[in-house]
Design a protein around this motif. Structure first.
Motif, PDB file in Angstrom:
ATOM      1  N   PHE A   1       0.924  13.640  -8.996  1.00  0.00           N
ATOM      2  CA  PHE A   1       1.100  12.334  -9.641  1.00  0.00           C
ATOM      3  C   PHE A   1       1.295  11.295  -8.546  1.00  0.00           C
ATOM      4  O   PHE A   1       2.169  11.441  -7.693  1.00  0.00           O
ATOM      5  N   ASP A   2       0.496  10.243  -8.577  1.00  0.00           N
ATOM      6  CA  ASP A   2       0.612   9.193  -7.569  1.00  0.00           C
ATOM      7  C   ASP A   2       1.386   7.989  -8.109  1.00  0.00           C
ATOM      8  O   ASP A   2       1.349   7.702  -9.307  1.00  0.00           O
ATOM      9  N   ASP A   3       2.014   7.290  -7.218  1.00  0.00           N
ATOM     10  CA  ASP A   3       2.646   5.977  -7.411  1.00  0.00           C
ATOM     11  C   ASP A   3       4.103   6.037  -7.914  1.00  0.00           C
ATOM     12  O   ASP A   3       4.812   5.061  -7.812  1.00  0.00           O
ATOM     13  N   GLY A   4       4.527   7.150  -8.494  1.00  0.00           N
ATOM     14  CA  GLY A   4       5.945   7.301  -8.829  1.00  0.00           C
ATOM     15  C   GLY A   4       6.425   6.502 -10.024  1.00  0.00           C
ATOM     16  O   GLY A   4       7.525   5.944 -10.014  1.00  0.00           O
TER      17      GLY A   4
ATOM     18  N   ASN B   1       4.822  11.395   0.590  1.00  0.00           N
ATOM     19  CA  ASN B   1       4.797  10.028   1.111  1.00  0.00           C
ATOM     20  C   ASN B   1       3.500   9.319   0.710  1.00  0.00           C
ATOM     21  O   ASN B   1       2.415   9.766   1.059  1.00  0.00           O
ATOM     22  N   HIS B   2       3.639   8.211  -0.031  1.00  0.00           N
ATOM     23  CA  HIS B   2       2.467   7.433  -0.470  1.00  0.00           C
ATOM     24  C   HIS B   2       2.533   6.036   0.157  1.00  0.00           C
ATOM     25  O   HIS B   2       2.001   5.097  -0.399  1.00  0.00           O
ATOM     26  N   SER B   3       3.209   5.955   1.264  1.00  0.00           N
ATOM     27  CA  SER B   3       3.503   4.741   2.033  1.00  0.00           C
ATOM     28  C   SER B   3       4.737   4.037   1.469  1.00  0.00           C
ATOM     29  O   SER B   3       5.084   4.216   0.308  1.00  0.00           O
TER      30      SER B   3
ATOM     31  N   MET C   1       2.191   0.104   1.652  1.00  0.00           N
ATOM     32  CA  MET C   1       0.772  -0.031   2.020  1.00  0.00           C
ATOM     33  C   MET C   1      -0.058   0.354   0.812  1.00  0.00           C
ATOM     34  O   MET C   1      -0.874   1.268   0.858  1.00  0.00           O
ATOM     35  N   HIS C   2       0.183  -0.325  -0.287  1.00  0.00           N
ATOM     36  CA  HIS C   2      -0.496   0.049  -1.523  1.00  0.00           C
ATOM     37  C   HIS C   2      -1.237  -1.152  -2.102  1.00  0.00           C
ATOM     38  O   HIS C   2      -1.404  -1.284  -3.316  1.00  0.00           O
ATOM     39  N   GLY C   3      -1.715  -2.033  -1.217  1.00  0.00           N
ATOM     40  CA  GLY C   3      -2.525  -3.167  -1.677  1.00  0.00           C
ATOM     41  C   GLY C   3      -3.955  -2.701  -1.944  1.00  0.00           C
ATOM     42  O   GLY C   3      -4.401  -1.714  -1.368  1.00  0.00           O
TER      43      GLY C   3
HETATM   44 ZN   LIG Z   1      -1.471   5.100  -5.432  1.00  0.00          ZN
END
Ligand SMILES: [Zn+2]
Length: 296
Positions: free
Chosen positions: A111-114, A176-178, A181-183
């Motif tokens: 799952f991305d972005d939390g 870690n998904h940054s 740095m998610h622009g």
């Molecule tokens: Zn993401």
């Protein structure tokens, strides 16, 4: 039927298995020789990885990156019925480095972005089906929403306390998904953690290191666990990034290419793990057998 295929053994795997630390000079020479030589094949384990983002009940809110909690539950049930076992990155590292066996039919759910809705809907289902997931939150949003008194399924992110609670269950591995740095590269100058046009390699290295380390520190401080994996936002990869991430100690990276991975004893196989985006509206059977082409 089982997800094992024969692959060519790379020298790194051979070194790790047999030569590590024995004869440095011989290894150095062998490295050059074996790269071009035909080497014996060995078993590799096929690893499908699924990529989810949000889970929401209202149909009008569902789309490419949001599916219904029911559909996620169907996926969990289907995978159980088909004999799959969910694994996390640590299982891969234990296999690659120490030879700890992987289950017969492993699969990884990410799952991305939390999002807070992961805590609200996915986490109880993981408990119900005793399944695991890899969760890659964005540090800045976890920080922001940890200060909020009430969180909302539609737009909030999981707080650090919720992330820690999920990790402590043993069912959720946070990566870690940054930090920030998610622009998307449209409203922001940088797309994900990608190098920007006109940025020197040194400037890029500095920016990436600073942001990614900030997230490492935040996860460690808030959960006691230090991530082993960098999940590239948007799967946006620059060739300059991997040496930097390796130097920082990352043992795996995940991208967004739709392909099945082959896990061997070569530590390099954990970089650039491919994942299939789980779309809304198609059944679990359709998704796993037709999109991912898993055998029943
Ligand atoms: Zn993401």
């Amino acid at each position: 039927m089982y997800w094992t295929v024969r692959i060519r053994r790379s020298l790194c795997a051979m070194m790790a298995a047999f030569l590590s630390g024995i004869l440095c000079i011989a290894v150095g020479i062998g490295r050059t020789a074996a790269k071009s030589a035909e080497t014996p094949s060995e078993e590799g384990v096929s690893l499908p990885i699924v990529m989810y983002h949000g889970l929401l009940k209202e149909e009008k809110r569902q789309g490419a990156y949001v599916i219904s909690p029911d559909l996620f539950e169907n996926d969990l049930r289907y995978l159980k019925e088909q004999g799959y076992t969910t694994v996390v990155v640590q299982d891969l590292i234990d296999y690659v480095k120490d030879g700890v066996p992987l289950p017969e039919k492993p699969i990884m759910l990410t799952f991305d972005d939390g999002y807070y809705n992961n805590y609200l809907y996915a986490y109880p289902l993981l408990q119900k089906y005793q399944s695991k997931m890899v969760l890659s939150p964005i540090g800045r949003y976890a920080d922001q929403d940890s200060k909020e008194e009430t969180l909302h399924a539609n737009y909030s992110n999981a707080s650090w306390a919720q992330l820690k609670e999920m990790m402590d269950s043993g069912l959720v591995e946070v990566q870690n998904h940054s930090y920030d740095m998610h622009g998307d590269g449209k409203k922001s100058k940088r797309k994900g953690a990608k190098k920007m046009d006109g940025e020197t390699t040194e400037q890029y290295a500095e920016a990436l290191r600073e942001d990614v380390q900030k997230m490492q520190d935040a996860v460690t401080r808030n959960t006691g666990f230090t991530p082993t994996t960098f999940t590239y936002p948007f799967g946006a990869v620059s060739k300059e990034s991997l040496p930097i991430l390796k130097k920082m100690g990352f043992q795996a990276t995940m991208i967004c290419e739709s392909r099945i991975n082959t896990i061997t004893r070569d530590p390099e196989c954990l970089y650039g793990l491919g994942r299939y985006l789980r779309p809304p509206k198609i059944s679990s059977e359709q998704f796993f057998t037709q999109t991912m082409k898993l055998k029943e």
